[in-house]
Design a protein around this motif. Structure first.
Motif, PDB file in Angstrom:
ATOM      1  N   GLY A 154       0.842  -1.197   0.000  1.00  0.00           N
ATOM      2  CA  GLY A 154       0.000   0.000   0.000  1.00  0.00           C
ATOM      3  C   GLY A 154       0.873   1.241   0.000  1.00  0.00           C
ATOM      4  N   ILE A 155       0.567   2.196   0.881  1.00  0.00           N
ATOM      5  CA  ILE A 155       1.351   3.430   0.904  1.00  0.00           C
ATOM      6  C   ILE A 155       2.768   3.209   1.422  1.00  0.00           C
ATOM      7  CG2 ILE A 155      -0.688   4.874   1.168  1.00  0.00           C
ATOM      8  CD1 ILE A 155       0.191   5.307   4.094  1.00  0.00           C
ATOM      9  N   PHE A 156       3.039   2.056   1.994  1.00  0.00           N
ATOM     10  CA  PHE A 156       4.363   1.761   2.543  1.00  0.00           C
ATOM     11  C   PHE A 156       5.216   0.912   1.606  1.00  0.00           C
ATOM     12  CE2 PHE A 156       1.361   2.248   6.047  1.00  0.00           C
ATOM     13  CZ  PHE A 156       1.877   3.430   6.585  1.00  0.00           C
ATOM     14  N   GLU A 157       4.792   0.772   0.352  1.00  0.00           N
ATOM     15  CA  GLU A 157       5.495  -0.085  -0.595  1.00  0.00           C
ATOM     16  C   GLU A 157       6.947   0.335  -0.798  1.00  0.00           C
ATOM     17  OE1 GLU A 157       4.970  -1.800  -5.133  1.00  0.00           O
ATOM     18  OE2 GLU A 157       3.488  -0.433  -4.311  1.00  0.00           O
ATOM     19  N   CYS A 158       7.246   1.610  -0.812  1.00  0.00           N
ATOM     20  CA  CYS A 158       8.607   2.100  -1.048  1.00  0.00           C
ATOM     21  C   CYS A 158       9.168   2.769   0.204  1.00  0.00           C
ATOM     22  CB  CYS A 158       8.601   3.094  -2.199  1.00  0.00           C
ATOM     23  SG  CYS A 158       8.013   2.387  -3.735  1.00  0.00           S
ATOM     24  N   CYS A 159       8.811   2.271   1.357  1.00  0.00           N
ATOM     25  CA  CYS A 159       9.115   2.929   2.617  1.00  0.00           C
ATOM     26  C   CYS A 159      10.341   2.335   3.306  1.00  0.00           C
ATOM     27  CB  CYS A 159       7.895   2.777   3.515  1.00  0.00           C
ATOM     28  SG  CYS A 159       8.050   3.536   5.095  1.00  0.00           S
ATOM     29  N   THR A 160      11.161   3.205   3.910  1.00  0.00           N
ATOM     30  CA  THR A 160      12.249   2.812   4.793  1.00  0.00           C
ATOM     31  C   THR A 160      12.186   3.738   6.002  1.00  0.00           C
ATOM     32  OG1 THR A 160      13.836   4.320   3.775  1.00  0.00           O
ATOM     33  CG2 THR A 160      13.725   2.084   2.871  1.00  0.00           C
ATOM     34  N   GLY A 161      13.020   3.520   6.981  1.00  0.00           N
ATOM     35  CA  GLY A 161      13.063   4.447   8.103  1.00  0.00           C
ATOM     36  C   GLY A 161      13.445   3.781   9.398  1.00  0.00           C
ATOM     37  N   THR A 162      13.639   4.622  10.410  1.00  0.00           N
ATOM     38  CA  THR A 162      13.990   4.184  11.748  1.00  0.00           C
ATOM     39  C   THR A 162      13.047   4.834  12.741  1.00  0.00           C
ATOM     40  OG1 THR A 162      16.304   3.958  11.120  1.00  0.00           O
ATOM     41  CG2 THR A 162      15.834   4.118  13.468  1.00  0.00           C
ATOM     42  N   ILE A 163      12.588   4.054  13.706  1.00  0.00           N
ATOM     43  CA  ILE A 163      11.668   4.530  14.727  1.00  0.00           C
ATOM     44  C   ILE A 163      12.282   4.221  16.080  1.00  0.00           C
ATOM     45  CG2 ILE A 163       9.336   4.318  15.677  1.00  0.00           C
ATOM     46  CD1 ILE A 163       8.617   3.149  12.804  1.00  0.00           C
ATOM     47  N   TYR A 164      12.343   5.224  16.950  1.00  0.00           N
ATOM     48  CA  TYR A 164      12.891   5.043  18.290  1.00  0.00           C
ATOM     49  C   TYR A 164      11.743   4.808  19.245  1.00  0.00           C
ATOM     50  CZ  TYR A 164      16.819   6.760  15.757  1.00  0.00           C
ATOM     51  OH  TYR A 164      17.797   6.899  14.807  1.00  0.00           O
ATOM     52  N   SER A 165      11.877   3.810  20.081  1.00  0.00           N
ATOM     53  CA  SER A 165      10.783   3.351  20.914  1.00  0.00           C
ATOM     54  C   SER A 165      11.151   3.451  22.388  1.00  0.00           C
ATOM     55  CB  SER A 165      10.481   1.891  20.538  1.00  0.00           C
ATOM     56  OG  SER A 165       9.510   1.339  21.354  1.00  0.00           O
ATOM     57  N   VAL A 166      10.205   3.937  23.193  1.00  0.00           N
ATOM     58  CA  VAL A 166      10.354   3.948  24.649  1.00  0.00           C
ATOM     59  C   VAL A 166       9.053   3.450  25.249  1.00  0.00           C
ATOM     60  CG1 VAL A 166      12.027   5.824  24.701  1.00  0.00           C
ATOM     61  CG2 VAL A 166       9.595   6.347  24.877  1.00  0.00           C
ATOM     62  N   GLY A 167       9.108   2.869  26.430  1.00  0.00           N
ATOM     63  CA  GLY A 167       7.888   2.397  27.051  1.00  0.00           C
ATOM     64  C   GLY A 167       8.155   1.618  28.307  1.00  0.00           C
ATOM     65  N   GLY A 168       7.178   0.832  28.710  1.00  0.00           N
ATOM     66  CA  GLY A 168       7.297   0.025  29.907  1.00  0.00           C
ATOM     67  C   GLY A 168       6.024  -0.760  30.138  1.00  0.00           C
ATOM     68  N   TRP A 169       6.002  -1.466  31.254  1.00  0.00           N
ATOM     69  CA  TRP A 169       4.808  -2.226  31.591  1.00  0.00           C
ATOM     70  C   TRP A 169       3.656  -1.266  31.819  1.00  0.00           C
ATOM     71  CZ3 TRP A 169       5.555  -6.934  30.362  1.00  0.00           C
ATOM     72  CH2 TRP A 169       6.780  -7.537  30.570  1.00  0.00           C
ATOM     73  N   SER A 170       2.472  -1.613  31.344  1.00  0.00           N
ATOM     74  CA  SER A 170       1.309  -0.753  31.570  1.00  0.00           C
ATOM     75  C   SER A 170       0.762  -0.991  32.969  1.00  0.00           C
ATOM     76  CB  SER A 170       0.228  -1.032  30.530  1.00  0.00           C
ATOM     77  OG  SER A 170      -0.317  -2.310  30.711  1.00  0.00           O
ATOM     78  N   GLU A 171       0.048  -0.014  33.490  1.00  0.00           N
ATOM     79  CA  GLU A 171      -0.523  -0.128  34.825  1.00  0.00           C
ATOM     80  C   GLU A 171      -1.724  -1.066  34.862  1.00  0.00           C
ATOM     81  OE1 GLU A 171      -1.369   3.751  36.362  1.00  0.00           O
ATOM     82  OE2 GLU A 171       0.669   4.451  36.006  1.00  0.00           O
ATOM     83  N   ASP A 172      -2.362  -1.293  33.711  1.00  0.00           N
ATOM     84  CA  ASP A 172      -3.587  -2.090  33.693  1.00  0.00           C
ATOM     85  C   ASP A 172      -3.367  -3.553  33.346  1.00  0.00           C
ATOM     86  OD1 ASP A 172      -2.930  -1.710  31.058  1.00  0.00           O
ATOM     87  OD2 ASP A 172      -4.929  -1.098  30.423  1.00  0.00           O
ATOM     88  N   GLY A 173      -2.143  -4.033  33.352  1.00  0.00           N
ATOM     89  CA  GLY A 173      -1.934  -5.446  33.065  1.00  0.00           C
ATOM     90  C   GLY A 173      -0.541  -5.729  32.565  1.00  0.00           C
ATOM     91  N   PRO A 174      -0.345  -6.938  32.034  1.00  0.00           N
ATOM     92  CA  PRO A 174       0.989  -7.376  31.648  1.00  0.00           C
ATOM     93  C   PRO A 174       1.480  -6.805  30.329  1.00  0.00           C
ATOM     94  CG  PRO A 174      -0.592  -9.074  31.158  1.00  0.00           C
ATOM     95  CD  PRO A 174      -1.336  -7.970  31.869  1.00  0.00           C
ATOM     96  N   GLY A 175       0.651  -6.026  29.657  1.00  0.00           N
ATOM     97  CA  GLY A 175       1.057  -5.504  28.356  1.00  0.00           C
ATOM     98  C   GLY A 175       2.128  -4.445  28.458  1.00  0.00           C
ATOM     99  N   ILE A 176       2.652  -4.045  27.327  1.00  0.00           N
ATOM    100  CA  ILE A 176       3.683  -3.022  27.253  1.00  0.00           C
ATOM    101  C   ILE A 176       3.110  -1.866  26.451  1.00  0.00           C
ATOM    102  CG2 ILE A 176       5.984  -2.476  26.385  1.00  0.00           C
ATOM    103  CD1 ILE A 176       6.574  -5.495  26.554  1.00  0.00           C
ATOM    104  N   TRP A 177       3.289  -0.641  26.926  1.00  0.00           N
ATOM    105  CA  TRP A 177       2.873   0.503  26.126  1.00  0.00           C
ATOM    106  C   TRP A 177       4.104   1.163  25.570  1.00  0.00           C
ATOM    107  CZ3 TRP A 177       4.851   5.228  27.372  1.00  0.00           C
ATOM    108  CH2 TRP A 177       5.319   5.399  28.680  1.00  0.00           C
ATOM    109  N   SER A 178       3.950   1.857  24.495  1.00  0.00           N
ATOM    110  CA  SER A 178       5.103   2.554  23.937  1.00  0.00           C
ATOM    111  C   SER A 178       4.657   3.773  23.161  1.00  0.00           C
ATOM    112  CB  SER A 178       5.916   1.633  23.031  1.00  0.00           C
ATOM    113  OG  SER A 178       5.145   1.195  21.952  1.00  0.00           O
ATOM    114  N   ILE A 179       5.504   4.750  23.126  1.00  0.00           N
ATOM    115  CA  ILE A 179       5.326   5.923  22.282  1.00  0.00           C
ATOM    116  C   ILE A 179       6.554   5.969  21.402  1.00  0.00           C
ATOM    117  CG2 ILE A 179       5.078   8.420  22.211  1.00  0.00           C
ATOM    118  CD1 ILE A 179       3.917   8.198  25.079  1.00  0.00           C
ATOM    119  N   ASN A 180       6.350   5.824  20.120  1.00  0.00           N
ATOM    120  CA  ASN A 180       7.467   5.743  19.191  1.00  0.00           C
ATOM    121  C   ASN A 180       7.600   7.045  18.426  1.00  0.00           C
ATOM    122  OD1 ASN A 180       7.856   2.898  19.682  1.00  0.00           O
ATOM    123  ND2 ASN A 180       5.920   2.653  18.646  1.00  0.00           N
TER     124      ASN A 180
END
Length: 187
Positions: A154-180
């Protein structure tokens, strides 16, 4: 009759003025986005949970005889991201190919690496590799996601890039949240 014609023209202008212009994101031939080879900002708010149906993987550096030394090898991802909108939580995932336990400054960490796939609600796909350093105490992490060139659709057919990720365990369970935060480049 002139009044009726005038109302028709005004209604047409209002309707066409309010129409959403998807050409920038739908047409891969759009030179404004695709052919500039410039960075386009990318952000995402994601939530990940263990795929309980995935295989278990040994966390290297821990006792292989201890069941607590294993982790699920796959996380299912949900959330939203720029250029993609709402993610398809059934088809979006992180896969761990390697988990390594280590100590740094007297604190326990794991180094996580592998591949993954983010799928938008419309079916557009971004495939990537990832690596993250995660605290074994509070679950906080920092990482890098690199888009695999030539794998997007789709729109990402010719896409490259780098995304920096930070996060941690969520307060509502075992999942992980992140803001990239990062960039995508359309080539």
């Amino acid at each position: 009759m002139k009044t009726l014609l005038y109302l028709f023209v005004v209604a047409f202008l209002v309707i066409s003025g309010c129409a959403k212009d998807d050409a920038l994101y739908v047409n891969p031939e759009n030179p404004e986005l695709i052919n500039k080879k410039e960075s386009v900002p990318f952000e995402a708010n994601l939530h990940a949970v263990n795929d309980l149906n995935s295989d278990l993987i040994l966390i290297e550096g821990l006792d292989p005889e201890d069941p607590a030394s294993y982790s699920h090898s796959r996380l299912l991802i949900s959330g939203t991201a720029t250029h993609i909108g709402k993610l398809n939580p059934v088809k979006s995932y992180y896969t761990f190919e390697k988990l390594v336990f280590f100590m740094e400054d007297g604190q326990p960490f794991t180094l996580n690496s592998g591949t993954g796939c983010i799928v938008g609600a419309n079916g557009d796909v971004i495939e990537f590799t990832h690596e993250a350093k995660q605290s074994a105490i509070d679950g906080s992490y920092t990482g890098t996601i690199n888009i695999i060139p030539g794998t997007g659709t789709g729109i990402f057919e010719c896409c490259t890039g780098t995304i920096y990720s930070v996060g941690g365990w969520s307060e509502d369970g075992p999942g992980i949240w992140s803001i990239n935060e990062g960039y995508l480049v359309y080539e």
